[in-house]
Write a protein that holds these residues in place. Structure first.
Motif, PDB file in Angstrom:
ATOM      1  N   PHE A  99       0.830  -1.204   0.000  1.00 32.99           N
ATOM      2  CA  PHE A  99       0.000   0.000   0.000  1.00 32.99           C
ATOM      3  C   PHE A  99       0.870   1.263   0.000  1.00 32.99           C
ATOM      4  CE2 PHE A  99      -2.256   3.404   2.171  1.00 32.99           C
ATOM      5  CZ  PHE A  99      -3.463   3.417   1.505  1.00 32.99           C
ATOM      6  N   ALA A 100       1.829   1.321   0.897  1.00 33.60           N
ATOM      7  CA  ALA A 100       2.703   2.489   0.970  1.00 33.60           C
ATOM      8  C   ALA A 100       3.535   2.631  -0.309  1.00 33.60           C
ATOM      9  CB  ALA A 100       3.624   2.372   2.179  1.00 33.60           C
ATOM     10  N   TYR A 101       3.919   1.509  -0.883  1.00 32.62           N
ATOM     11  CA  TYR A 101       4.694   1.538  -2.135  1.00 32.62           C
ATOM     12  C   TYR A 101       3.892   2.205  -3.247  1.00 32.62           C
ATOM     13  CZ  TYR A 101       6.963  -0.308  -6.361  1.00 32.62           C
ATOM     14  OH  TYR A 101       7.575  -0.442  -7.585  1.00 32.62           O
ATOM     15  N   MET A 102       2.621   1.858  -3.358  1.00 28.86           N
ATOM     16  CA  MET A 102       1.787   2.456  -4.391  1.00 28.86           C
ATOM     17  C   MET A 102       1.570   3.943  -4.128  1.00 28.86           C
ATOM     18  SD  MET A 102       1.076   0.271  -6.732  1.00 28.86           S
ATOM     19  CE  MET A 102      -0.421   0.803  -7.553  1.00 28.86           C
ATOM     20  N   ALA A 103       1.366   4.303  -2.869  1.00 30.03           N
ATOM     21  CA  ALA A 103       1.125   5.707  -2.538  1.00 30.03           C
ATOM     22  C   ALA A 103       2.307   6.581  -2.899  1.00 30.03           C
ATOM     23  CB  ALA A 103       0.815   5.851  -1.048  1.00 30.03           C
ATOM     24  N   THR A 104       3.502   6.034  -2.771  1.00 28.41           N
ATOM     25  CA  THR A 104       4.700   6.845  -3.003  1.00 28.41           C
ATOM     26  C   THR A 104       5.230   6.743  -4.424  1.00 28.41           C
ATOM     27  OG1 THR A 104       6.061   5.021  -2.151  1.00 28.41           O
ATOM     28  CG2 THR A 104       5.424   6.735  -0.598  1.00 28.41           C
ATOM     29  N   ASN A 105       4.692   5.826  -5.234  1.00 28.06           N
ATOM     30  CA  ASN A 105       5.230   5.641  -6.575  1.00 28.06           C
ATOM     31  C   ASN A 105       4.231   5.886  -7.700  1.00 28.06           C
ATOM     32  OD1 ASN A 105       8.168   4.296  -6.551  1.00 28.06           O
ATOM     33  ND2 ASN A 105       7.020   3.555  -4.770  1.00 28.06           N
ATOM     34  N   VAL A 106       2.963   5.980  -7.385  1.00 28.59           N
ATOM     35  CA  VAL A 106       1.951   6.130  -8.428  1.00 28.59           C
ATOM     36  C   VAL A 106       1.459   7.561  -8.536  1.00 28.59           C
ATOM     37  CG1 VAL A 106      -0.388   5.472  -9.103  1.00 28.59           C
ATOM     38  CG2 VAL A 106       1.214   3.741  -8.310  1.00 28.59           C
ATOM     39  N   LEU A 107       1.289   8.212  -7.400  1.00 25.69           N
ATOM     40  CA  LEU A 107       0.640   9.517  -7.393  1.00 25.69           C
ATOM     41  C   LEU A 107       1.634  10.670  -7.326  1.00 25.69           C
ATOM     42  CD1 LEU A 107      -2.219   8.740  -4.846  1.00 25.69           C
ATOM     43  CD2 LEU A 107      -2.320   8.624  -7.331  1.00 25.69           C
ATOM     44  N   ALA A 108       1.165  11.817  -7.755  1.00 24.67           N
ATOM     45  CA  ALA A 108       1.942  13.042  -7.578  1.00 24.67           C
ATOM     46  C   ALA A 108       2.090  13.311  -6.080  1.00 24.67           C
ATOM     47  CB  ALA A 108       1.224  14.205  -8.254  1.00 24.67           C
ATOM     48  N   PRO A 109       3.111  14.075  -5.683  1.00 26.55           N
ATOM     49  CA  PRO A 109       3.370  14.269  -4.250  1.00 26.55           C
ATOM     50  C   PRO A 109       2.158  14.677  -3.423  1.00 26.55           C
ATOM     51  CG  PRO A 109       5.194  15.129  -5.535  1.00 26.55           C
ATOM     52  CD  PRO A 109       4.147  14.710  -6.526  1.00 26.55           C
ATOM     53  N   ALA A 110       1.365  15.623  -3.923  1.00 24.36           N
ATOM     54  CA  ALA A 110       0.216  16.084  -3.137  1.00 24.36           C
ATOM     55  C   ALA A 110      -0.801  14.968  -2.939  1.00 24.36           C
ATOM     56  CB  ALA A 110      -0.442  17.282  -3.823  1.00 24.36           C
ATOM     57  N   LEU A 111      -1.134  14.245  -4.036  1.00 25.91           N
ATOM     58  CA  LEU A 111      -2.072  13.127  -3.916  1.00 25.91           C
ATOM     59  C   LEU A 111      -1.451  11.979  -3.136  1.00 25.91           C
ATOM     60  CD1 LEU A 111      -3.752  12.994  -7.450  1.00 25.91           C
ATOM     61  CD2 LEU A 111      -4.780  13.681  -5.281  1.00 25.91           C
ATOM     62  N   GLY A 112      -0.144  11.797  -3.304  1.00 27.97           N
ATOM     63  CA  GLY A 112       0.538  10.754  -2.547  1.00 27.97           C
ATOM     64  C   GLY A 112       0.446  11.008  -1.054  1.00 27.97           C
ATOM     65  N   LEU A 113       0.616  12.258  -0.663  1.00 30.04           N
ATOM     66  CA  LEU A 113       0.490  12.613   0.746  1.00 30.04           C
ATOM     67  C   LEU A 113      -0.932  12.344   1.237  1.00 30.04           C
ATOM     68  CD1 LEU A 113       1.627  13.865   3.328  1.00 30.04           C
ATOM     69  CD2 LEU A 113       0.998  16.117   2.421  1.00 30.04           C
ATOM     70  N   LEU A 114      -1.921  12.699   0.415  1.00 32.34           N
ATOM     71  CA  LEU A 114      -3.313  12.453   0.780  1.00 32.34           C
ATOM     72  C   LEU A 114      -3.558  10.965   1.000  1.00 32.34           C
ATOM     73  CD1 LEU A 114      -6.286  13.306   1.093  1.00 32.34           C
ATOM     74  CD2 LEU A 114      -6.524  13.054  -1.390  1.00 32.34           C
ATOM     75  N   LEU A 115      -3.044  10.148   0.086  1.00 30.64           N
ATOM     76  CA  LEU A 115      -3.279   8.715   0.213  1.00 30.64           C
ATOM     77  C   LEU A 115      -2.527   8.130   1.395  1.00 30.64           C
ATOM     78  CD1 LEU A 115      -4.746   6.318  -0.934  1.00 30.64           C
ATOM     79  CD2 LEU A 115      -2.720   5.777  -2.261  1.00 30.64           C
ATOM     80  N   MET A 116      -1.339   8.619   1.660  1.00 34.73           N
ATOM     81  CA  MET A 116      -0.594   8.112   2.813  1.00 34.73           C
ATOM     82  C   MET A 116      -1.321   8.450   4.109  1.00 34.73           C
ATOM     83  SD  MET A 116       3.432   8.556   1.867  1.00 34.73           S
ATOM     84  CE  MET A 116       3.350  10.243   1.298  1.00 34.73           C
ATOM     85  N   ILE A 117      -1.888   9.661   4.169  1.00 37.84           N
ATOM     86  CA  ILE A 117      -2.704  10.009   5.330  1.00 37.84           C
ATOM     87  C   ILE A 117      -3.945   9.119   5.378  1.00 37.84           C
ATOM     88  CG2 ILE A 117      -4.082  11.817   6.405  1.00 37.84           C
ATOM     89  CD1 ILE A 117      -1.102  12.278   6.646  1.00 37.84           C
ATOM     90  N   ALA A 118      -4.522   8.847   4.206  1.00 40.04           N
ATOM     91  CA  ALA A 118      -5.685   7.960   4.146  1.00 40.04           C
ATOM     92  C   ALA A 118      -5.325   6.567   4.645  1.00 40.04           C
ATOM     93  CB  ALA A 118      -6.222   7.879   2.712  1.00 40.04           C
ATOM     94  N   GLY A 119      -4.128   6.110   4.297  1.00 46.30           N
ATOM     95  CA  GLY A 119      -3.688   4.799   4.747  1.00 46.30           C
ATOM     96  C   GLY A 119      -3.613   4.708   6.257  1.00 46.30           C
ATOM     97  N   LEU A 120      -3.044   5.725   6.852  1.00 47.97           N
ATOM     98  CA  LEU A 120      -2.987   5.707   8.315  1.00 47.97           C
ATOM     99  C   LEU A 120      -4.361   5.979   8.925  1.00 47.97           C
ATOM    100  CD1 LEU A 120       0.457   7.199   9.259  1.00 47.97           C
ATOM    101  CD2 LEU A 120      -0.483   4.992   9.878  1.00 47.97           C
TER     102      LEU A 120
END
Length: 497
Positions: free
Chosen positions: A309-330
């Protein structure tokens, strides 16, 4: 790729926001038992939101994504079991709101002829169950933090406990349900963002098919991944997840704190629809992650799919969306852990504490501060359990599959056969089912046998418990007390166990 420092800053800001929301929504409404129950008048939106956020939690997101990484569409199996559990809870147990119970132990006492022994045993078992559920959330969040920040395992687990523990401590149950509703919104936005990008980022569906075929596992792309996992393994996971959720005290708390039984039932049904729809998402993300990790030789992810999950968040999305998804993950971890933390504290105050205080519960004026201490104690014990946890889905399948059926099947039979089941049947089935689960966890030869034949302990444990409960019931008699007399005894038992 989002910088870990940016993530940590965003995460801290997010936790502060949750604390503020928890404080504002619960201010003036947390005195006495209301700290644990929120006034018992939640509307359908709050019931749906808190159930939905809990369901899209550690198991349904991180754990199921790692399962999708390994077994393709098999990652959706866990969500199917959870959806089944929500439907059954809504059908079988929503009516219990009319009886004004606070904990599952009161419910169990009501079923089994007003037995205080059954009540005490259920209290102990449900409290231990909450350690397991909270430990699962801690473990899932820790895996996530490890990948993103490189934190030590122990430190990452401590951070997870503190993250949701603080706002639960501050605002109690109302803080939990309101923050859950907000976290559900963040989760849905975050996962929608990544699901749109996941398959294209992996090179398209053809690339995903090629990756699993090259790995010798084309069956992962079959219906629910049955060609990869096998039918028995899928059934075992469905039963383990369904029984695990049906035995989760946090879901009964949703019923006990709803405005009425109709509100509780509708909240569970709406959440079941959401859970079923969402169950496909982890598989898609997991398969995309496997394809990308294989192509880029991301050895840390290939060796530990819980990082998918974290791998996809940091490698698929642009930084802003990646940050959103990482927060969503937690958020997924927090929304599971906070609900179980407050449910565990309720059990500690209403069921466990009286066992050591001559059967007396604390007076209302002392309940709020004591309940906050109960939150701390519950989180500490769960943290200790988490130190023994490893993979999220293995933890759910093995530990919950072993420990929950004894209690859950006993309560289901009690609910369906409440005018006939006896005290002896409740005690025997709970004790024997739990002992069988412990034997599975502690005896390697038995666990190897059950894994080989049933793909886990859930199925044999459920069968054994059911047979014992029915057989003992047929061999014993009830006291003859009416339903009204038993209910009166149960409610009076809050002051004298």
């Amino acid at each position: 790729m989002t910088n870990p420092v940016v993530f940590i800053v965003g995460f801290i800001a997010y936790i502060i926001l949750m604390i503020v929301i928890g404080y504002l929504t619960s201010r003036g409404k947390t005195e006495g038992t209301d700290y644990l129950t929120g006034g018992r008048s939640l509307n359908v939106l709050l019931i749906f939101g808190t159930i939905g956020a809990t369901m899209i939690g550690t198991g349904s997101s991180m754990g199921a994504i790692s399962n999708g990484f390994r077994s393709g569409w098999g990652g959706s199996t866990y969500g199917l079991g959870c959806c089944l559990a929500l439907v059954l809870i809504g059908v079988l147990f929503s009516k219990l709101r009319d009886y004004n119970f606070i904990t599952m132990s009161e419910e169990a006492q009501f079923y089994f002829d007003g037995s205080t022994a059954v009540r005490k045993l259920t209290g102990v078992l449900t409290y231990v169950a909450e350690w397991i559920f909270i430990a699962s959330s801690i473990n899932g969040g820790a895996k996530y933090l490890q990948f993103l920040t490189g934190m030590d395992t122990l430190v990452s687990k401590i951070v997870c406990v503190l993250a949701f523990g603080v706002y639960v401590y501050v605002g109690g149950y109302l803080a939990v349900v309101w923050t859950d509703l907000i976290q559900l919104g963040i989760l849905l936005v975050g996962f929608c963002a990544i699901i749109v990008k996941a398959i294209p980022a992996a090179g398209g569906w053809t690339a995903i098919e090629a990756a699993y075929t090259a790995a010798g596992d084309p069956g992962a792309l079959s219906f629910y991944g049955l060609g990869s996992t096998g039918i028995m393994a899928a059934i075992s996971l469905i039963i383990a997840s369904a029984l695990g959720e049906m035995g989760a005290p946090t879901f009964r708390t949703r019923i006990y704190t709803a405005k009425n039984s109709k509100t509780a039932r509708n909240g569970f049904f709406f959440a079941a629809v959401l859970t079923l729809a969402f169950s496909l998402v982890p598989s898609i993300i997991g398969m995309s992650a496997y394809t990308m990790a294989t192509a880029s030789n991301a050895t840390n992810v290939l060796a530990n799919p819980d990082f998918a999950f974290a791998y996809m968040a940091t490698n698929v999305l642009a930084p802003a969306l990646g940050l959103l998804l990482m927060i969503a993950g937690l958020s997924a971890t927090l929304s599971s852990g906070d609900s179980d933390a407050i449910a565990g504290a309720t059990i500690l105050m209403e069921d466990i504490y009286p066992l050591f205080n001559g059967g007396k519960r604390l007076p209302e004026e002392k309940m709020k501060n004591a309940s906050r201490i109960a939150v701390i104690v519950t989180l500490l014990l769960s943290f200790l359990v988490s130190l023994k946890a490893d993979g999220v889905m293995a933890f759910i399948n093995n530990v919950l599959g072993a420990m929950m059926p004894g209690m859950v099947l006993t309560l289901i039979i009690g609910r369906l056969w409440s005018k006939r089941v006896t005290k002896a049947a409740g005690l025997c089935s709970m004790i024997d089912g739990t002992l069988f689960g412990l034997a599975y966890l502690l005896i390697p030869s038995l666990s190897a046998l059950l894994d080989r034949v049933f793909s886990g302990p859930a199925i044999p444990c459920a069968i054994l418990t059911s047979v014992i409960c029915v057989a003992v019931t047929l061999c014993t008699k009830r006291s003859g007390a009416s339903e009204e007399e038993i209910l009166t005894k149960v409610l009076e038992g809050r002051t004298d166990l």
